[in-house]
Motif scaffolding. Structure first.
Motif, short mmCIF file in Angstrom:
data_model
loop_
_atom_site.label_atom_id
_atom_site.label_comp_id
_atom_site.label_asym_id
_atom_site.label_seq_id
_atom_site.Cartn_x
_atom_site.Cartn_y
_atom_site.Cartn_z
N ALA A 215 -9.41 35.93 8.99
CA ALA A 215 -10.33 35.54 7.91
C ALA A 215 -11.62 36.35 7.95
N GLY A 216 -11.89 37.02 9.08
CA GLY A 216 -13.05 37.90 9.14
C GLY A 216 -12.89 39.12 8.24
N LYS A 217 -11.65 39.51 7.97
CA LYS A 217 -11.45 40.74 7.18
C LYS A 217 -11.91 40.61 5.72
N PRO A 218 -11.49 39.58 4.98
CA PRO A 218 -12.05 39.49 3.62
C PRO A 218 -13.56 39.27 3.62
N ALA A 219 -14.07 38.51 4.60
CA ALA A 219 -15.53 38.33 4.67
C ALA A 219 -16.20 39.69 4.89
N ALA A 220 -15.61 40.51 5.76
CA ALA A 220 -16.18 41.84 6.02
C ALA A 220 -16.06 42.73 4.79
N ILE A 221 -14.96 42.63 4.10
CA ILE A 221 -14.78 43.44 2.88
C ILE A 221 -15.89 43.12 1.89
N GLN A 222 -16.18 41.83 1.70
CA GLN A 222 -17.25 41.46 0.79
C GLN A 222 -18.60 41.93 1.33
N HIS A 223 -18.80 41.75 2.63
CA HIS A 223 -20.08 42.09 3.25
C HIS A 223 -20.36 43.59 3.19
N TYR A 224 -19.37 44.40 3.52
CA TYR A 224 -19.59 45.85 3.63
C TYR A 224 -19.34 46.58 2.32
N ILE A 225 -18.34 46.13 1.56
CA ILE A 225 -17.96 46.87 0.35
C ILE A 225 -18.55 46.20 -0.88
N GLY A 226 -18.57 44.87 -0.89
CA GLY A 226 -19.22 44.16 -1.98
C GLY A 226 -18.38 44.01 -3.23
N ARG A 227 -17.13 44.37 -3.17
CA ARG A 227 -16.24 44.08 -4.30
C ARG A 227 -14.80 44.02 -3.80
N ARG A 228 -13.97 43.41 -4.62
CA ARG A 228 -12.60 43.16 -4.21
C ARG A 228 -11.78 44.44 -4.31
N PRO A 229 -11.01 44.77 -3.27
CA PRO A 229 -10.15 45.95 -3.35
C PRO A 229 -9.02 45.74 -4.36
N LEU A 230 -8.43 46.85 -4.79
CA LEU A 230 -7.25 46.78 -5.65
C LEU A 230 -5.97 46.80 -4.82
N ALA A 231 -6.06 47.37 -3.62
CA ALA A 231 -4.86 47.54 -2.81
C ALA A 231 -5.18 47.30 -1.35
N ALA A 232 -4.26 46.64 -0.64
CA ALA A 232 -4.43 46.37 0.79
C ALA A 232 -3.13 46.67 1.52
N PHE A 233 -3.26 47.30 2.69
CA PHE A 233 -2.11 47.69 3.49
C PHE A 233 -2.29 47.19 4.91
#
Lengths: 306, 306
Positions: A215-233
C-alpha cells in the motif's frame, strides 16, 4: 516498420501492449491521453531484472558486510552479521525483516550520498550473479527493455516504483533502463544536511525513512508523481495496490503481471517464496490485468542471449 | 532573435543568466552539461509568485476555516480558530508555527487526494488577493515565467522546491509555470491507501510527513531528484542551504536571490519578516550568488501589467 517488441512472442500480452499504446496515443480516440500525462510505473526486482536466488541488493549487503567486517570485530559473533560472514545466508535471514533491516542500515549508512553512489556503482560494475556469472546490470529482461523504450518513444514518462533502496537503484537505472534518477522511487534512509571540510554534504543516517512496498506504492506514486499512472507492471503481491490504483482511473489503463515460469532461461518460482504472487493473480481476471508468462511470451529473456 | 528575457532590464542579473545558460549548453565548452543532466530548482513563495501580506496558502487555510466552521462549533471559542473566524489573523498567528500547523492539519486532511485537488483548484480559480484584487495564479512574476521558459527551451528540467504543501501547489503549478506535478517538491501530509465504495483512494491524514524548508531542501532535492541541480533560485534564508548545495558542485552553476525592493509594483519587504533574508545575503558575495533587485532588474513584474 520494425517490430518495437521483437523479443515478445505474438500473443495476448504483446497485443495488449500494442492495443493500449494505440488507444492512448491515437488522436481523436476517446481514450487519447496528451503526451504530458502519460505515466508508466514499473516494479524493479523480478519485473525488470532478476531477483533470484535473492534480491540483487541483498548480495550487495552481504558483500558490504564482508568488506566492513574488519572495522567491526563484534560482528564475528553477533547475528545476523556472524552468519553472513560465515556465508550462511539462510541463517542470516532467519531473523526475518528486522534482521534484514539491521544489515541494510549497517551497510547503507554513515557515508555521504555521493560516497554511497560511488560504492554502489563500483559494486554493480564488478560483482557477479552467483549462478548466472554475469554482472547484475546485464541481468535485465530484454522484452522489458523494449517495452520501456517503446513507451518512451510514445512520450510516456517511465518511473521505477520499487521496494529497493532508491540510491542503490539510481546507481544503475539510467544506464540500464534509460530511466533518470528523478524517475526512480524506492525505499530510503533518513538523511541529514551538514558541512564537512568546508563543503556541504548529505549524510545517510542508519534509520529507515520510507519503505516502498504494497500500500506504500500507490501512496508514493501520489506523493512523488502527483497523478495516476496509465500503466503499471509488477510481478508480486507487493505490486497489488499499485496495479489497483493504476487501473482504477477513469480512462484507458494497462496492468501487467510478469510470471516467472521459465526455469531453463531464468528461474521458475511462480507464486514462490521470494516475493509472493497470490492475491494479484486472483484479482487479475476480474480487474483485467494481463499476465506475462515468461516461458510462453518472451522469445528472449536476457540481452546477452543469442 | 527575440529577447527570451524581455521583462528583464539589461544588467548583471540578466547577463548572469544568459552567460550561465551559454556556458552549460554550448557543446565543446568545458562547462558543457548534457541535456538530461540540466536541473534547475525554484522556490515558490516570493520567488515565483507573491507571498505578501501572507503566503497564498495561508489565505487558503483561512478561507477553509470559515467554510468548515459550521461543522466545528467549538472553533468559535478555540484558538487559533476563533481568531481566524473573527478575521483577526494577527492573533491567529500569535501561536507561531504550532498554531499554523494546527490550522493546516484541520483544513488539509480528512479527504482523499482527489477531493483535496478539487478543493484547491476551485479556491485558486475563485479567491482573490486582498489588495491586488486578482486571483492568485495571476500574481506570478513575469520575468520568472520567462526564465522558466528559457531554461526549459534549453532542455532544463525545472523543479519547484518549496515549503508550500505539495498538493496545494500541484493544483496550479502546471497551468501557471508549465511545471508538471512530478517536478513539484513541497511539504506534505501523511497519507493512507484504502478502499471506499469499492474504489481505492488515498486519504490525507492530519499529520505532517515532511516539512520542506532550510536544510530540508537539499535533502529533498537529493531524495526526490537524485542529483545536484545546476541552478537554484530563492528569495529567503529558507533557500540558503538549497543555494549552497546547488553551487557547491564541481561544474558551472548559478545561484540567484530575488530581493523584494519594489513597493510600487509589488511589496517592499527586503530582509523583512515574512521570510527572513539575512544570512543568504551575507553569503551571496563570497559564494558568487547573483542578486535580482526587483525594482532595478525587472522591467515588468506581473503578466497583467501593460
Amino acid at each position: 516498420m520494425t517490430d518495437p517488441l521483437v523479443s515478445w512472442n505474438d500473443g495476448v500480452a504483446k497485443q495488449a501492449i500494442l492495443d493500449f499504446v494505440a488507444n492512448v496515443t491515437t488522436p481523436n480516440r476517446p481514450s487519447f491521453v496528451p503526451p504530458g500525462d502519460r505515466i508508466a510505473v514499473f516494479d524493479n526486482d523480478g519485473t525488470l531484472w532478476v531477483e533470484q536466488p535473492l534480491y540483487v541488493q541483498a548480495f550487495f549487503v552481504f558483500d558490504r558486510v564482508q568488506q566492513l567486517a574488519p572495522q567491526y570485530p563484534e560482528w564475528q559473533t553477533q547475528e545476523p552479521f556472524a552468519s553472513v560472514l560465515k556465508g550462511d545466508l539462510k541463517s542470516a535471514m532467519a531473523g526475518g525483516e528486522s534482521a534484514l533491516l539491521e544489515l541494510v542500515m549497517a551497510t547503507h549508512a554513515g557515508m555521504t550520498t555521493d560516497e554511497f553512489a560511488a560504492i554502489a556503482k563500483d559494486w554493480l560494475s564488478t560483482a557477479k550473479h552467483p549462478t548466472l556469472r554475469r554482472p547484475y546490470p546485464e541481468l535485465v529482461y530484454q522484452p522489458m527493455l523494449e517495452l520501456l523504450a517503446y513507451l518512451q518513444a510514445h512520450d510516456f514518462k517511465n518511473f521505477i516504483v520499487s521496494g529497493g533502496g532508491v540510491e542503490f537503484m539510481r546507481a544503475c537505472t539510467e544506464q540500464i533502463y534509460g530511466v533518470p534518477p528523478e524517475q526512480v522511487i524506492g525505499s530510503s534512509n533518513k538523511t541529514q544536511y551538514e558541512w564537512r571540510d568546508g563543503k556541504p554534504v548529505i549524510l545517510r543516517l542508519p534509520e529507515l525513512y520510507f519503505f516502498n512496498d504494497k500500500a506504500g506504492k500507490p501512496a508514493a506514486i501520489q506523493h512523488y508523481i502527483g497523478r495516476r499512472p496509465l500503466a503499471a507492471f509488477g510481478n508480486s503481491d507487493g505490486d497489488l495496490q499499485m496495479l489497483q490504483w493504476t487501473t482504477a482511473g477513469s480512462g484507458a489503463s494497462l496492468g501487467m503481471i510478469v510470471r516467472h515460469t521459465d526455469g531453463d532461461r531464468e528461474f521458475a518460482y511462480d507464486q514462490g517464496s521470494m516475493s509472493s504472487l497470490k492475491q494479484a493473480l486472483v484479482d487479475a481476471e476480474k480487474e483485467g490485468w494481463v499476465i506475462v508468462d515468461m516461458k510462453r511470451d518472451w522469445k528472449q529473456v536476457f540481452p546477452f542471449e543469442q
